[in-house]
Scaffold this motif. Structure first.
Motif, PDB file in Angstrom:
ATOM      1  N   ASN B  49       0.834  -1.218   0.000  1.00 24.49           N
ATOM      2  CA  ASN B  49       0.000   0.000   0.000  1.00 24.49           C
ATOM      3  C   ASN B  49       0.860   1.257   0.000  1.00 24.49           C
ATOM      4  OD1 ASN B  49      -2.438  -1.238  -0.041  1.00 24.49           O
ATOM      5  ND2 ASN B  49      -3.026  -0.729   2.066  1.00 24.49           N
ATOM      6  N   CYS B  50       1.894   1.244   0.820  1.00 27.31           N
ATOM      7  CA  CYS B  50       2.744   2.436   0.940  1.00 27.31           C
ATOM      8  C   CYS B  50       3.384   2.760  -0.395  1.00 27.31           C
ATOM      9  CB  CYS B  50       3.810   2.217   2.016  1.00 27.31           C
ATOM     10  SG  CYS B  50       4.806   0.740   1.743  1.00 27.31           S
ATOM     11  N   TRP B  51       3.851   1.757  -1.090  1.00 27.72           N
ATOM     12  CA  TRP B  51       4.499   1.944  -2.397  1.00 27.72           C
ATOM     13  C   TRP B  51       3.505   2.543  -3.392  1.00 27.72           C
ATOM     14  CZ3 TRP B  51       3.136  -0.689  -6.940  1.00 27.72           C
ATOM     15  CH2 TRP B  51       3.988  -0.467  -8.038  1.00 27.72           C
ATOM     16  N   ALA B  52       2.258   2.013  -3.355  1.00 28.43           N
ATOM     17  CA  ALA B  52       1.250   2.475  -4.313  1.00 28.43           C
ATOM     18  C   ALA B  52       0.830   3.918  -4.036  1.00 28.43           C
ATOM     19  CB  ALA B  52       0.030   1.556  -4.273  1.00 28.43           C
ATOM     20  N   PHE B  53       0.775   4.286  -2.771  1.00 28.19           N
ATOM     21  CA  PHE B  53       0.247   5.611  -2.425  1.00 28.19           C
ATOM     22  C   PHE B  53       1.313   6.707  -2.358  1.00 28.19           C
ATOM     23  CE2 PHE B  53      -3.482   3.185  -1.187  1.00 28.19           C
ATOM     24  CZ  PHE B  53      -4.510   4.039  -1.548  1.00 28.19           C
ATOM     25  N   GLY B  76       8.105  13.408   3.673  1.00 23.78           N
ATOM     26  CA  GLY B  76       7.478  13.304   4.996  1.00 23.78           C
ATOM     27  C   GLY B  76       6.002  13.641   5.031  1.00 23.78           C
ATOM     28  N   CYS B  77       5.278  13.334   3.951  1.00 25.32           N
ATOM     29  CA  CYS B  77       3.846  13.687   3.934  1.00 25.32           C
ATOM     30  C   CYS B  77       3.045  12.795   4.882  1.00 25.32           C
ATOM     31  CB  CYS B  77       3.283  13.596   2.519  1.00 25.32           C
ATOM     32  SG  CYS B  77       3.242  11.924   1.842  1.00 25.32           S
ATOM     33  N   GLY B  78       3.575  11.590   5.173  1.00 24.56           N
ATOM     34  CA  GLY B  78       2.904  10.706   6.112  1.00 24.56           C
ATOM     35  C   GLY B  78       1.821   9.838   5.505  1.00 24.56           C
ATOM     36  N   ILE B  79       1.627   9.920   4.179  1.00 24.93           N
ATOM     37  CA  ILE B  79       0.573   9.121   3.530  1.00 24.93           C
ATOM     38  C   ILE B  79       0.863   7.624   3.713  1.00 24.93           C
ATOM     39  CG2 ILE B  79      -0.406   8.479   1.267  1.00 24.93           C
ATOM     40  CD1 ILE B  79      -0.207  11.470   0.515  1.00 24.93           C
ATOM     41  N   CYS B  80       2.134   7.239   3.623  1.00 20.86           N
ATOM     42  CA  CYS B  80       2.482   5.817   3.761  1.00 20.86           C
ATOM     43  C   CYS B  80       2.078   5.292   5.144  1.00 20.86           C
ATOM     44  CB  CYS B  80       3.971   5.602   3.486  1.00 20.86           C
ATOM     45  SG  CYS B  80       5.043   6.642   4.495  1.00 20.86           S
ATOM     46  N   ALA B  81       2.320   6.109   6.157  1.00 18.21           N
ATOM     47  CA  ALA B  81       1.964   5.695   7.521  1.00 18.21           C
ATOM     48  C   ALA B  81       0.456   5.578   7.668  1.00 18.21           C
ATOM     49  CB  ALA B  81       2.523   6.698   8.524  1.00 18.21           C
ATOM     50  N   GLU B  82      -0.272   6.502   7.005  1.00 12.24           N
ATOM     51  CA  GLU B  82      -1.730   6.512   7.049  1.00 12.24           C
ATOM     52  C   GLU B  82      -2.297   5.266   6.342  1.00 12.24           C
ATOM     53  OE1 GLU B  82      -3.067   9.048   8.732  1.00 12.24           O
ATOM     54  OE2 GLU B  82      -5.048   8.115   8.550  1.00 12.24           O
ATOM     55  N   GLU B  83      -1.675   4.879   5.229  1.00 12.19           N
ATOM     56  CA  GLU B  83      -2.170   3.752   4.433  1.00 12.19           C
ATOM     57  C   GLU B  83      -1.703   2.402   4.959  1.00 12.19           C
ATOM     58  OE1 GLU B  83      -4.428   3.985   2.210  1.00 12.19           O
ATOM     59  OE2 GLU B  83      -4.476   6.186   2.216  1.00 12.19           O
ATOM     60  N   CYS B  84      -0.704   2.379   5.791  1.00  7.65           N
ATOM     61  CA  CYS B  84      -0.196   1.125   6.353  1.00  7.65           C
ATOM     62  C   CYS B  84      -1.295   0.510   7.231  1.00  7.65           C
ATOM     63  CB  CYS B  84       1.052   1.410   7.196  1.00  7.65           C
ATOM     64  SG  CYS B  84       1.815  -0.085   7.834  1.00  7.65           S
ATOM     65  N   ILE B  91       4.648   1.134   9.722  1.00  7.53           N
ATOM     66  CA  ILE B  91       5.184   2.476   9.440  1.00  7.53           C
ATOM     67  C   ILE B  91       4.660   3.473  10.458  1.00  7.53           C
ATOM     68  CG2 ILE B  91       5.313   4.354   7.750  1.00  7.53           C
ATOM     69  CD1 ILE B  91       4.803   2.244   5.569  1.00  7.53           C
ATOM     70  N   ASN B  92       5.544   4.221  11.029  1.00  6.71           N
ATOM     71  CA  ASN B  92       5.157   5.308  11.909  1.00  6.71           C
ATOM     72  C   ASN B  92       5.831   6.581  11.419  1.00  6.71           C
ATOM     73  OD1 ASN B  92       3.689   3.811  14.016  1.00  6.71           O
ATOM     74  ND2 ASN B  92       5.684   2.789  14.193  1.00  6.71           N
ATOM     75  N   ALA B  93       5.014   7.637  11.278  1.00  6.99           N
ATOM     76  CA  ALA B  93       5.613   8.914  10.919  1.00  6.99           C
ATOM     77  C   ALA B  93       5.992   9.612  12.207  1.00  6.99           C
ATOM     78  CB  ALA B  93       4.641   9.756  10.122  1.00  6.99           C
ATOM     79  N   ILE B  94       7.242   9.729  12.412  1.00  6.00           N
ATOM     80  CA  ILE B  94       7.726  10.238  13.696  1.00  6.00           C
ATOM     81  C   ILE B  94       8.593  11.466  13.436  1.00  6.00           C
ATOM     82  CG2 ILE B  94       9.058   9.696  15.766  1.00  6.00           C
ATOM     83  CD1 ILE B  94       8.632   6.691  14.906  1.00  6.00           C
TER      84      ILE B  94
END
Lengths: 390, 135
Positions: B49-53, B76-84, B91-94
Motif C-alpha cells: 500500500n505504501c508503495w502504491a500511495f 514526509g507527507c505521512g501518507i504511507c503511515a496513514e495507508e499502512c 510504518i510510523n511517521a515520527i
C-alpha cells in the motif's frame, strides 16, 4: 481566385474561418455574444465538414485549460469567448503564453460586469493586455475573417510561438450582417500550411516535462524570452499581412492609416468605431477640415513606432478608448500612445476620450464633434467622457 | 585555476521552458521533510500500500519486496503511515532527527555548483551528465 460573396454576421464569418482553418481541437464554453461562433462551428463538426475534436467544457477556465493541454500535445487549437468568459480564462491565458502555445482565440468584445451588461466595449480584451497574447482588433466581419486566418500563421511562426486573440465588437460586428468575401477552402489551407508544433507532450519516444517549476533563478529569463518573441512578432505580422494581400487582395499592417498624409487633426481608435470615423472623416473633409484616422489593428504588441510616425505631423490628436482603466488618467490606448510620443520626444496636444462603454452608441455626428474639439487644442487635456449623461 | 560557471542565458532556454523528462531525479528534495517515516520490516506484511500511495518515488522495491525509504526524496507527507494497515503498524511517521543525507537546497542559489547544475538541467540532461557525472 474565385471569391464567394456572401452575407454573414461577424460570428458567422468567424465560424466560417474556423471551418476553413479546420483546427485539430476546439475547446469552448458558450457566452453571449460569442455563443453563436461555437454553436455554428459545432454544426460543422456534426456534419463532418471539419475533422476537429470539439470539447464542450464546463467553464471557460476548463476550456482554456483543455486548449493548453491540446496545444502542448501538438494539436492546432482554437477557441472563442467573450467578457466574463475571457476573465475566467485569465489565469490560464498566462500559462498558454508562458508555455508558448500558439492557440488562436476569437474574442467577441463585451463589457465586463458589473453592472452586468452584454454589449460591446473593449474592457475584456484590455484586461488581458499583459497576458502575453497577441491582440488583433477587427473593424468589421471581413477583417475578423481575414484576421483569424492570419492569426494562425502569426501565432505558429517559429520566431513567435505565442497565442493570439482576434476580437470583434460584440453585437455591432458579431450580430451585424455584412457583405463578406470568402476565399476557397483549399486556398486557406495552402496559406496557413501544415502545423509543425515546437514540442509534443504525447510523444512517448521523446518524453518531456511541460510546465515545470522555475523559481528565482530562471523565471525572469523566461519572461525575457517571451518579450523577444513579442518583439519578433511585429515583423511577422507585417510580412504575413503583405503576403495575405498578395494572395487574397487586401493587405494588413499593425495600424491602418486613413487620409492622414495632409491631416492636421487625427483621431486614433480601434474596432468598429474606425468604420464610423471614416464616414466622419469624409464628411468633415467635404467641409474643408483636414482630418484623418489612425486605426490600431494590433494592440499587442503595441505599434508605438508606427503610431508616432503616423501622427507626428498632426497639429493635435484625439484618442478614443472603449474601456476604462479607472486610473483616472486615461484609457489604455491613450496612455500607451502618450508614452510612445514621450519616447519619441514629440509633444503633440492630445485629447483622450472614453466612449461607448457597455454598448453605448457612437454616432458620426459625435465623432465629428470630437474632431472639432481638438481644432484649437493647445495642450494635452485630461480624459473626458463622450456621450455620457451629465 | 577557477572556471567560470556555465550559466545559461535566456537565449539558451528551450521554447516554453520545456525540459527533458526526469530532471527531478537530480534534485534531492528530502530536505523539505518535517516528519520522518520509519519502516519496521519485522511488522511489514508486504501489502505494498505504501508503495502504491507514495506521491513521490521514495519507497524502494527490491526483488519484489518493499525495501528501505529513499530519504533523499521522501518529503514526509505521512501518507504511507496513514495507508499502512492499522493491524500491522509497520510504518510510523515520527518527528525526529533526519537521517544524514545530502540535500540540494533552493537556498543554494548562492551555491555556484547548484546554480550551474540547475541551469544546465533546464536545457539538457546529457550536458549535465557530462559535467557532473550524475547518473
Amino acid at each position: 481566385m474565385q471569391k464567394t460573396i456572401v452575407a454573414r454576421t461577424g460570428n458567422e464569418a468567424v465560424a466560417e474561418a474556423m471551418r476553413q482553418i479546420n483546427p485539430d481541437v476546439c475547446a469552448a464554453y458558450p457566452i453571449t455574444p460569442a455563443t453563436e461562433i461555437m454553436q455554428i462551428f459545432s454544426t460543422f463538426v456534426a456534419d463532418g465538414l471539419v475533422k476537429t475534436n470539439l470539447i464542450t467544457a464546463e467553464s471557460e477556465h476548463s476550456a482554456m485549460s483543455a486548449c493548453v493541454g491540446s496545444a502542448a500535445s501538438g494539436a492546432r487549437t482554437m477557441t472563442a469567448t467573450a467578457a466574463q468568459g475571457l476573465a475566467l480564462m485569465h489565469e490560464i491565458l498566462y500559462i498558454a503564453s508562458g508555455l508558448r502555445l500558439p492557440i488562436v482565440m476569437a474574442d467577441v468584445n463585451r463589457a465586463l460586469s458589473g453592472p452586468i451588461n452584454i454589449h460591446c466595449d473593449h474592457s475584456d480584451t484590455m484586461a488581458e493586455r499583459d497576458s502575453g497574447w497577441i491582440q488583433i482588433f477587427s473593424e468589421n466581419s471581413q477583417e475578423a475573417y481575414d484576421n483569424l486566418i492570419q492569426a494562425v500563421r502569426i501565432a505558429e511562426h517559429k520566431d513567435v510561438l505565442l497565442p493570439a486573440m482576434v476580437t470583434t465588437d460584440g453585437f455591432i460586428i458579431s450580430h451585424g450582417m455584412e457583405r463578406l468575401e470568402m476565399y476557397p477552402d483549399e486556398e486557406i489551407q495552402k496559406f496557413i500550411g501544415e502545423y509543425k508544433p515546437a514540442y509534443n507532450l504525447l510523444n512517448v519516444e521523446n518524453p518531456i516535462t511541460v510546465g515545470s517549476l522555475v523559481l528565482t533563478d530562471y523565471y525572469m529569463e523566461h519572461k525575457r524570452a517571451q518579450h523577444e518573441a513579442m518583439k519578433n512578432s511585429v515583423k511577422v505580422i507585417k510580412d504575413i499581412g503583405k503576403e495575405f494581400g498578395k494572395i487574397f487582395g487586401k493587405e494588413y499592417d499593425m495600424i491602418e492609416k486613413y487620409k492622414i498624409d495632409d491631416a492636421d487633426y487625427i483621431l486614433i481608435c480601434l474596432g468598429s468605431t474606425a468604420g464610423t470615423t471614416k464616414v466622419a472623416v469624409e464628411e468633415l473633409r467635404q467641409e474643408g477640415m483636414k482630418v484623418g484616422l489612425v486605426k490600431i489593428r494590433v494592440f499587442r504588441p503595441f505599434p508605438a513606432e508606427d503610431i508616432v510616425n503616423a501622427i507626428k505631423n498632426a497639429k493635435s490628436v484625439a484618442i478614443l478608448d472603449r474601456s476604462e482603466s479607472l486610473s483616472t488618467q486615461a484609457g489604455p490606448v491613450a496612455t500607451e500612445v502618450k508614452a510612445a510620443l514621450y519616447d519619441a520626444a514629440i509633444n503633440i496636444p492630445i485629447k483622450p476620450y472614453i466612449y461607448g462603454l457597455g454598448g453605448r452608441e457612437i454616432y458620426v455626428e459625435q465623432i465629428k464633434n470630437v474632431f472639432k474639439s481638438i481644432k484649437d487644442l493647445k495642450k494635452t487635456e485630461p480624459v473626458s467622457y463622450l456621450g455620457v449623461k451629465e | 585555476m577557477t572556471t567560470k560557471p556555465n550559466i545559461k542565458s535566456w537565449r539558451d532556454l528551450n521554447i516554453g521552458g520545456v525540459i527533458e523528462s526526469g530532471t527531478s531525479e537530480h534534485f534531492k528534495t528530502g530536505g523539505w521533510r518535517s516528519k520522518v517515516p520509519i519502516w519496521q520490516e519485522k511488522n511489514c506484511i508486504q501489502c505494498m500500500n505504501c508503495w502504491a500511495f507514495c506521491p513521490d518515488d521514495a519507497i524502494k522495491v527490491k526483488d519484489g519486496k518493499r525495501a528501505e525509504y529513499d530519504y533523499e526524496f521522501c518529503k514526509g507527507c505521512g501518507i504511507c503511515a496513514e495507508e499502512c494497515p492499522k493491524t500491522t503498524q509497520a510504518i510510523n511517521a515520527i518527528k525526529k532527527e533526519d537521517p544524514n543525507i545530502e540535500i540540494d537546497s533552493w537556498d543554494g542559489a548562492e551555491n555556484p555548483k547548484f546554480r550551474e547544475k540547475a541551469a544546465i538541467l533546464m536545457v539538457s540532461i546529457k550536458e549535465a551528465k557530462e559535467k557532473f557525472g550524475i547518473k
